[in-house]
Design a protein around this motif. Structure first.
Motif, PDB file in Angstrom:
ATOM      1  N   ALA A 102       0.837  -1.202   0.000  1.00 56.04           N
ATOM      2  CA  ALA A 102       0.000   0.000   0.000  1.00 56.04           C
ATOM      3  C   ALA A 102       0.869   1.248   0.000  1.00 56.04           C
ATOM      4  O   ALA A 102       0.571   2.230  -0.699  1.00 56.04           O
ATOM      5  N   GLN A 103       1.946   1.223   0.776  1.00 57.53           N
ATOM      6  CA  GLN A 103       2.862   2.371   0.802  1.00 57.53           C
ATOM      7  C   GLN A 103       3.543   2.543  -0.560  1.00 57.53           C
ATOM      8  O   GLN A 103       3.703   3.667  -1.042  1.00 57.53           O
ATOM      9  N   ASP A 104       3.920   1.432  -1.177  1.00 58.44           N
ATOM     10  CA  ASP A 104       4.535   1.494  -2.513  1.00 58.44           C
ATOM     11  C   ASP A 104       3.542   2.066  -3.534  1.00 58.44           C
ATOM     12  O   ASP A 104       3.922   2.824  -4.429  1.00 58.44           O
ATOM     13  N   ILE A 105       2.271   1.687  -3.402  1.00 54.42           N
ATOM     14  CA  ILE A 105       1.239   2.218  -4.310  1.00 54.42           C
ATOM     15  C   ILE A 105       1.106   3.731  -4.135  1.00 54.42           C
ATOM     16  O   ILE A 105       1.046   4.481  -5.112  1.00 54.42           O
ATOM     17  N   LYS A 110       2.146   9.178  -6.408  1.00 59.65           N
ATOM     18  CA  LYS A 110       2.785  10.506  -6.377  1.00 59.65           C
ATOM     19  C   LYS A 110       3.783  10.644  -7.512  1.00 59.65           C
ATOM     20  O   LYS A 110       3.858  11.695  -8.154  1.00 59.65           O
ATOM     21  N   ASP A 111       4.571   9.589  -7.753  1.00 61.31           N
ATOM     22  CA  ASP A 111       5.555   9.632  -8.829  1.00 61.31           C
ATOM     23  C   ASP A 111       4.895   9.871 -10.196  1.00 61.31           C
ATOM     24  O   ASP A 111       5.453  10.533 -11.062  1.00 61.31           O
ATOM     25  N   CYS A 112       3.717   9.289 -10.377  1.00 63.03           N
ATOM     26  CA  CYS A 112       2.991   9.434 -11.642  1.00 63.03           C
ATOM     27  C   CYS A 112       2.167  10.719 -11.719  1.00 63.03           C
ATOM     28  O   CYS A 112       1.610  11.040 -12.760  1.00 63.03           O
ATOM     29  N   GLY A 113       2.071  11.420 -10.604  1.00 64.30           N
ATOM     30  CA  GLY A 113       1.262  12.640 -10.568  1.00 64.30           C
ATOM     31  C   GLY A 113      -0.230  12.375 -10.468  1.00 64.30           C
ATOM     32  O   GLY A 113      -1.041  13.252 -10.727  1.00 64.30           O
ATOM     33  N   LEU A 114      -0.592  11.163 -10.102  1.00 63.60           N
ATOM     34  CA  LEU A 114      -2.010  10.820 -10.017  1.00 63.60           C
ATOM     35  C   LEU A 114      -2.622  11.173  -8.678  1.00 63.60           C
ATOM     36  O   LEU A 114      -3.850  11.166  -8.539  1.00 63.60           O
ATOM     37  N   ASN A 115      -1.812  11.468  -7.697  1.00 66.39           N
ATOM     38  CA  ASN A 115      -2.353  11.791  -6.365  1.00 66.39           C
ATOM     39  C   ASN A 115      -3.221  13.063  -6.406  1.00 66.39           C
ATOM     40  O   ASN A 115      -4.172  13.189  -5.675  1.00 66.39           O
ATOM     41  N   ALA A 116      -2.920  13.982  -7.299  1.00 65.92           N
ATOM     42  CA  ALA A 116      -3.721  15.201  -7.417  1.00 65.92           C
ATOM     43  C   ALA A 116      -5.133  14.889  -7.897  1.00 65.92           C
ATOM     44  O   ALA A 116      -6.080  15.595  -7.549  1.00 65.92           O
TER      45      ALA A 116
END
Length: 119
Positions: A102-105, A110-116
Motif C-alpha cells: 500500500a505504501q509502494d502504491i 505521487k511519482d505518476c502525478g495521479l495523487n492530485a
C-alpha cells in the motif's frame, strides 16, 4: 464574397443540412441553395453511415467521398502505470505484505502525478 472555389466538409452534419428549406428537396429559396450557390460541395463521410450521407446529398448536392472507419485497438498502459498496475495486483493477491505494498502504491501514485486526481 470569400472567393472560394469549393466547400469541403469533414465529419458529419454541415450547417446547411439543418437550415430552413424543404425537407424533401431544395428550391431556389432554400437556405442551403442560397448559401452554397454553384460551389462544388465535397463531403468526406464515414462509409458506415449511408443514411446521413444521403441527407448531405439531398440538401446540399454534396459529392460524398466515403472512407472506412479506422480499426480500433487497445491502447494499453505505459511507463510507470504498468508498475502501478502490477503493485495493485500484488496488493489484492497477498494478505501478508499489504501495508508495505500500500505504501509502494501511494509512492507510485505521487511519482505518476495521479495523487492530485484523488484529492
Amino acid at each position: 464574397f470569400l472567393d472560394a472555389h469549393a466547400v469541403v466538409h469533414f465529419g458529419m452534419h454541415g450547417t446547411y443540412e439543418w437550415l430552413p428549406g424543404s425537407p424533401l428537396g431544395n428550391t431556389d429559396s432554400s437556405w442551403s441553395d442560397i448559401l452554397l450557390g454553384n460551389l462544388p460541395n465535397l463531403y468526406l463521410y464515414a462509409a458506415n453511415n449511408p443514411s446521413e450521407s444521403a441527407l448531405a446529398k439531398r440538401r446540399g448536392y454534396a459529392t460524398v467521398v466515403s472512407h472506412s472507419v479506422p480499426p480500433y485497438g487497445r491502447a494499453g498502459l505505459y511507463n510507470e502505470l504498468i508498475t502501478l498496475r502490477d503493485l495493485i495486483d500484488q496488493y489484492f493477491e497477498t494478505s501478508t505484505e499489504r501495508a508495505m505494498i500500500a505504501q509502494d502504491i501511494k509512492t507510485k501514485l505521487k511519482d505518476c502525478g495521479l495523487n492530485a486526481d484523488l484529492t
